[in-house]
Structures are given as structure tokens and as C-alpha cells.
Design a protein around this motif. Sequence first.
Motif, PDB file in Angstrom:
ATOM      1  N   LYS A   6       6.833  -6.137  80.180  1.00 46.77           N
ATOM      2  CA  LYS A   6       7.826  -5.686  81.156  1.00 46.77           C
ATOM      3  C   LYS A   6       7.198  -4.723  82.154  1.00 46.77           C
ATOM      4  O   LYS A   6       7.468  -4.774  83.356  1.00 46.77           O
ATOM      5  CB  LYS A   6       9.000  -5.018  80.440  1.00 46.77           C
ATOM      6  CG  LYS A   6      10.090  -4.479  81.350  1.00 46.77           C
ATOM      7  CD  LYS A   6      10.920  -5.589  81.952  1.00 46.77           C
ATOM      8  CE  LYS A   6      12.102  -5.035  82.711  1.00 46.77           C
ATOM      9  NZ  LYS A   6      12.900  -6.099  83.361  1.00 46.77           N
ATOM     10  N   GLU A   7       6.320  -3.862  81.656  1.00 41.89           N
ATOM     11  CA  GLU A   7       5.644  -2.895  82.520  1.00 41.89           C
ATOM     12  C   GLU A   7       4.687  -3.611  83.475  1.00 41.89           C
ATOM     13  O   GLU A   7       4.557  -3.249  84.643  1.00 41.89           O
ATOM     14  CB  GLU A   7       4.873  -1.892  81.661  1.00 41.89           C
ATOM     15  CG  GLU A   7       4.226  -0.760  82.447  1.00 41.89           C
ATOM     16  CD  GLU A   7       3.411   0.171  81.572  1.00 41.89           C
ATOM     17  OE1 GLU A   7       2.776   1.071  82.136  1.00 41.89           O
ATOM     18  OE2 GLU A   7       3.387  -0.018  80.337  1.00 41.89           O
ATOM     19  N   GLY A  11      10.636  -7.490  86.560  1.00 35.13           N
ATOM     20  CA  GLY A  11      11.686  -8.495  86.351  1.00 35.13           C
ATOM     21  C   GLY A  11      11.406  -9.763  87.118  1.00 35.13           C
ATOM     22  O   GLY A  11      12.324 -10.392  87.669  1.00 35.13           O
ATOM     23  N   ARG A  40      11.765  -6.241  92.200  1.00 33.86           N
ATOM     24  CA  ARG A  40      11.557  -6.818  90.862  1.00 33.86           C
ATOM     25  C   ARG A  40      10.451  -7.868  90.834  1.00 33.86           C
ATOM     26  O   ARG A  40       9.806  -8.061  89.802  1.00 33.86           O
ATOM     27  CB  ARG A  40      12.866  -7.408  90.320  1.00 33.86           C
ATOM     28  CG  ARG A  40      13.310  -8.712  90.971  1.00 33.86           C
ATOM     29  CD  ARG A  40      14.651  -9.168  90.410  1.00 33.86           C
ATOM     30  NE  ARG A  40      15.054 -10.466  90.921  1.00 33.86           N
ATOM     31  CZ  ARG A  40      14.782 -11.620  90.310  1.00 33.86           C
ATOM     32  NH1 ARG A  40      14.084 -11.619  89.191  1.00 33.86           N
ATOM     33  NH2 ARG A  40      15.197 -12.763  90.823  1.00 33.86           N
TER      34      ARG A  40
END
Length: 204
Positions: A6-7, A11, A40
Motif C-alpha cells: 500500500k505504501e 490506491g 492515488r
Amino acid sequence: MEMELKEQFGGIDIYLFDQLLKGSLTKDMRILDAGCGSGRNLTYLLRSGYEVYAIDRSEAAIQEVHRLAESIAPVWVREQARVEAVEQMSFADASFDFIISSAVLHFADNEEHFDQMVDELWRVLKPGGKLFARLASSIGMESRMQPLGEGQYLLPDGSRRFLVTEEKLLGMTAKLNGHLFEPLKTVIVADKRCMTTWCVEKPG
């Protein structure tokens, strides 16, 4: 310490991630996220040192992109993220090798506005460049969409969107003299809305 997925990727749209895996985006390209929101789709590109530009009509969204970029990008100039509308950008003709338009075009007010946005994206795309667009459509759910006029529809999920048909996207591709570098792909989400991926290459 290993970086969390995720880092590293934020997204990111799964279909844009697919383009990364296929090598459609490379570090020698100038990339534009047109309608970037809070960024994102930019996390991996910024972190990895790609030359990225971004525009959005929302000043708050652009401030978020600046905060993100200043925290993770090896090099960042504030001019790279601008408060601008997709249909009226300040970039010169043929400025970018790859343009991202993720969940933006279905906010068109009408057919004319949609065409203006696409024409402007095409203007700033270099010959041989690629446009990656994800947008709401009626493909596969035509009978479930309630027409409101001006290309606007009420969707089964209660939202109002400008929707394209397969005929519209293929017609626009032909009008631009572009060609699809991926076939049109549409996902029907819980029988409530459709999202189509439109990937067009500009002739070199």
C-alpha cells in the motif's frame, strides 16, 4: 525493512497497474494524470522517479498531490501539479508520452463537454503517445440506465453520470485517427454500474 504494498503503490487503479506490468509506462516518458484527485494513481510513479505532471479542478486535491510528492518524490517542482480543468489545460501541444484519465470523463456535462475534454487530452499527447482512460459506460447494462438527456443517465446505484456506449468510444477512436492498444474492457459492478477501460494510441 520491506515496504508495504500500500505504501509503495498507493490506491492505484488495477488496470493502470496492468499497464505498468506490460511496460507501457517507462522512466523516459513524460506522464500526465489529468483529473488526478488526491494522487492515488501517482504514488508508485512519484516514488520511483518518473517525470509526472498532474492537474485537477480542485485546489484541495492539488495541495494533497504536492504534499504526497514532496514527501516521496526524488525531485519535485510545484509547477508539476496545477489547478486546471481537463478541457482547458496550459500545457503545450504534444507535451506527454502517456496520459492517465481515471474516473474523470464520466463527469462531463454533455456530449460537447466530453468531446472538449477528449480533444484537449489528445492535443497535449505526443504522436506515438498513449491515452489510458477509465470511465463509466452503459456497455452490458444498456437497459438498466435511465436517460436524463444530454448524455446524462441515472444509474441503478443512484448516481448520475455521463455515459458512453461502445459505439461512442469506437467512433471517437476513429475520429481521432487513433487505434486501441488494448481492447475495450468493461467491468459490471454488482449490476449497478459499468466501468470501461479505453486505451488509445496516437499515430506517430
